[in-house]
Design a protein around this motif. Structure first.
Motif, short mmCIF file in Angstrom:
data_model
loop_
_atom_site.label_atom_id
_atom_site.label_comp_id
_atom_site.label_asym_id
_atom_site.label_seq_id
_atom_site.Cartn_x
_atom_site.Cartn_y
_atom_site.Cartn_z
N ILE A 1 21.52 26.91 -4.77
CA ILE A 1 21.45 26.44 -3.38
C ILE A 1 21.12 24.95 -3.36
O ILE A 1 20.15 24.50 -3.98
N ASP A 2 21.96 24.19 -2.64
CA ASP A 2 21.65 22.80 -2.34
C ASP A 2 21.12 22.74 -0.91
O ASP A 2 21.88 22.94 0.05
N HIS A 3 19.82 22.50 -0.78
CA HIS A 3 19.22 22.38 0.55
C HIS A 3 19.38 20.95 1.04
O HIS A 3 18.91 20.00 0.41
N LEU A 4 20.04 20.79 2.20
CA LEU A 4 20.34 19.46 2.72
C LEU A 4 19.79 19.28 4.14
O LEU A 4 20.42 18.66 5.01
N GLY A 5 18.64 19.86 4.39
CA GLY A 5 18.06 19.77 5.72
C GLY A 5 18.69 20.78 6.66
O GLY A 5 18.43 21.99 6.54
N SER A 6 19.51 20.31 7.57
CA SER A 6 20.14 21.23 8.53
C SER A 6 21.29 22.01 7.91
O SER A 6 21.83 22.92 8.54
N ASN A 7 21.69 21.67 6.70
CA ASN A 7 22.77 22.37 6.00
C ASN A 7 22.26 22.92 4.68
O ASN A 7 21.35 22.36 4.08
N LYS B 1 27.86 13.12 -0.43
CA LYS B 1 28.51 13.37 -1.71
C LYS B 1 28.60 14.87 -1.99
O LYS B 1 29.66 15.37 -2.40
N LYS B 2 27.50 15.59 -1.77
CA LYS B 2 27.50 17.04 -2.04
C LYS B 2 28.45 17.78 -1.10
O LYS B 2 29.13 18.73 -1.50
N ALA C 1 31.76 19.95 -2.21
CA ALA C 1 31.98 21.32 -1.77
C ALA C 1 33.35 21.46 -1.10
O ALA C 1 34.06 22.45 -1.33
N ALA C 2 33.73 20.48 -0.30
CA ALA C 2 35.04 20.53 0.37
C ALA C 2 36.18 20.48 -0.63
O ALA C 2 37.21 21.14 -0.45
N VAL C 3 36.01 19.71 -1.71
CA VAL C 3 37.04 19.64 -2.75
C VAL C 3 37.24 21.01 -3.38
O VAL C 3 38.38 21.46 -3.62
#
Length: 583
Positions: free
Chosen positions: A491-497, A447-448, A452-454
């Motif tokens: 910052i949205d921390h998403l593991g590897s991203n 979802k996040k 971000a892509a939008v």
């Protein structure tokens, strides 16, 4: 007359009387002279080029070179190295009559001596060339398939030992079996053996046979490009030499034989002028200058000169001027005073310049007898500068403008932050791995990323899926957004991203960051230096922010632990920027 004068007169008479009037002193002490002449300024490429010259002037359509190798121990190296032991060059040209063959190895002799219509002129080229790299030169030649092959030779070791004082009268002798396919029904075969300087470098180390072959292919492709382009065949072993054209105009190169062929360069200068022939009264000869700009497809952006594509086409070698004498290159490099200074090699490899002239103007280009190098005399240099210097300045500007235009389009396509994101991606594999966001559910993560892509594709919604995929494959993505609050970024921390959102409403963004982005835009007014400095600062800030995001991500509880720090940092930054701008 003084006593001292009388004494000197008597001594001179006494010395003269002591000389036998029948003694004859040779003009040249052949053994020592020939050994000294080995240091003639030739390397093995230019030496072989002299033999190619002779073949071309003998109207050869096919010239073949073969390297014979051996594995030997050289110097302190205990392992055997494959080196060139001897080489042979054959052609299908007119061949030589017996009397010319007999004198062909005599220094100073040339059947075309001082001929200003072709490549040969000096009478020393092929001889100096041969002895500069090998100690024995053998020649076979014949003018008709109905006649026998005639043979003669010189050997430096035999000359040194006193066994050879004269060049042997040509005798009938078949060409060696391992060289028979190098010649036609008629023509000439040159064999260099005892190739001490082919096998050993000046430092005493071995010269690899594979390096010699590579060097010779490159040399022949460039030096004799006009002949190759016109249909003359030069082969090295079983490989045909294809022309390398530094002007990138020829369509006979290796990159024009497949289904997809390279584009050709654009001619920007094609100018000839007459120049006085020294000591020839009112006679003059033509000097021709051509300059090209390499295809835009080759130079889409900065840094492409070092790509594999460019290296295959020898573009990194292309940063100077080529000079051709009688269609054969004798110089390539920088002409001081004719072209601007060469500190901008990233620009200069994308334009090319070729100057050609006939041997009648040898003195004006100060051509040496080894046909290596050219140096225009002062008046001629000034004339060439008038044509070349300003053109180079203009071409540099065009190349930079093209880069700016493409970079602006790429930034619009990929985002202003792509360069910093690429840097972070390249360092990711060797950096400590993040801990923050490892437990974020995949649905929330998707979802996040979609959100971000939008944001990043608001003007190009058809690219949303493509950008989503890019975000998934990047460790960091910078996203310009705007929200009320004190934070300069979130910052949205998403593991590897990690999604790093820049707050476009923050005073730092509006007063510092945005002006840098606007200055980077090539469509805006401003100099190249201003744009470069702005780009440097903007990318530097991006990297600084991404490095902080990576550091923050080392804690698994980063979001909770650093929330207050980010808010307070943004608050103090806002106050300071406002004070700075209002003061």
């Amino acid at each position: 007359m003084s006593a001292s004068t009388v004494s000197r007169s008597r001594n001179s008479k006494s010395n003269a009387d002591a000389i036998d009037s029948n003694d004859q002193v040779e003009l040249v002490q052949a053994d020592n002279a020939l050994l000294s002449l080995r240091a003639s300024g030739h390397d093995y490429c230019s030496a072989i080029g002299e033999v190619f010259d002779n073949s071309i002037q003998a109207k050869a359509n096919n010239i073949r070179l073969r390297l014979f190798t051996d594995k030997i121990v050289i110097g302190s190296n205990k392992k055997k190295t494959e080196v060139v032991d001897r080489l042979a060059i054959g052609d299908d040209g007119d061949g030589m009559a017996a009397e010319i063959l007999h004198r062909s190895l005599q220094l100073g002799y040339s059947s075309r001596y001082d001929d200003r219509t072709g490549m040969g002129r000096f009478g020393v080229g092929a001889k100096l060339a041969g002895i500069s790299v090998a100690r024995r030169i053998e020649i076979w030649s014949r003018m008709s398939p109905k006649k026998p092959w005639l043979y003669t030779y010189i050997d430096l070791d035999e000359i040194k030992d006193g066994q050879m004082q004269f060049i042997p009268v040509p005798e009938e002798k078949d060409v060696p079996k391992d060289c028979a396919d190098l010649v036609g029904d008629k023509g000439t075969l040159v064999l260099w053996s005892k190739g001490d300087r082919l096998a050993v470098r000046e430092t005493g180390s071995a010269r690899l046979a594979s390096s010699v072959e590579t060097d010779l292919m490159k040399y022949a492709a460039r030096t004799f490009r006009r002949f190759l382009d016109s249909g003359i065949r030069i082969a090295l072993g079983d490989k045909d030499v294809k022309p390398y054209d530094p002007l990138y105009l020829m369509t006979t190169t290796q990159f024009h034989s497949g289904a997809e062929t390279d584009p050709v360069a654009t001619v920007v200068v094609d100018e000839s002028f007459e120049w006085p022939i020294p000591r020839e009264g009112n006679r003059s000869a033509k000097v021709h200058v051509r300059m090209t700009l390499l295809p835009e497809e080759f130079r889409r952006k900065r840094g492409e000169g070092g790509s594999d594509f460019a290296k295959q086409r020898r573009i990194p070698d292309n940063h100077g001027i080529s000079i051709l004498r009688a269609d054969r290159e004798i110089f390539e490099g920088t002409l001081t005073g004719v072209q601007p200074s060469t500190e901008k090699q990233d620009l200069d490899r994308w334009w090319s310049c070729e100057i050609s002239f006939s041997p009648e103007l040898d003195e004006c280009f100060q051509v040496r007898n080894v046909k290596k190098g050219a140096e225009p005399t002062n008046g001629l240099r000034d004339k060439l500068r008038d044509i070349i210097y300003k053109t180079v300045v203009t071409l540099r500007s065009q190349i930079k403008s093209h880069w700016d235009k493409n970079e602006a389009a790429e930034q619009e396509e990929s985002g202003i932050h792509k360069e910093a994101e690429d840097v972070a991606a390249r360092t990711d594999s060797r950096s400590p791995k993040p801990r923050a966001g490892q437990d974020v559910p995949s649905a929330e993560r998707d979802k996040k990323i979609k959100e971000a892509a939008v944001v990043l594709t608001k003007d190009q919604p058809d690219r949303q899926e493509e950008v989503e995929e890019q975000i998934r494959n990047r460790p960091f993505t910078l996203i310009p957004e705007g929200w009320p609050g004190s934070e300069i970024f979130d910052i949205d921390h998403l593991g590897s991203n990690a999604l790093v959102k820049l707050n476009m409403r923050h005073p730092f963004y509006q007063q510092v960051y945005r002006p840098l982005v606007e200055k980077v835009d090539a469509s805006q007014n401003g100099s190249e230096n201003e744009r470069s400095l702005a780009r440097l600062a903007q990318v530097g800030l991006d990297i600084l922010i991404l490095a902080y995001a990576r550091a923050e991500g080392m804690r698994s509880d980063a979001t909770e632990h650093y929330a207050d720090l980010r808010t307070n940092w943004g608050l103090h930054l806002k106050n300071m920027v406002q004070e700075w701008k209002n003061s």
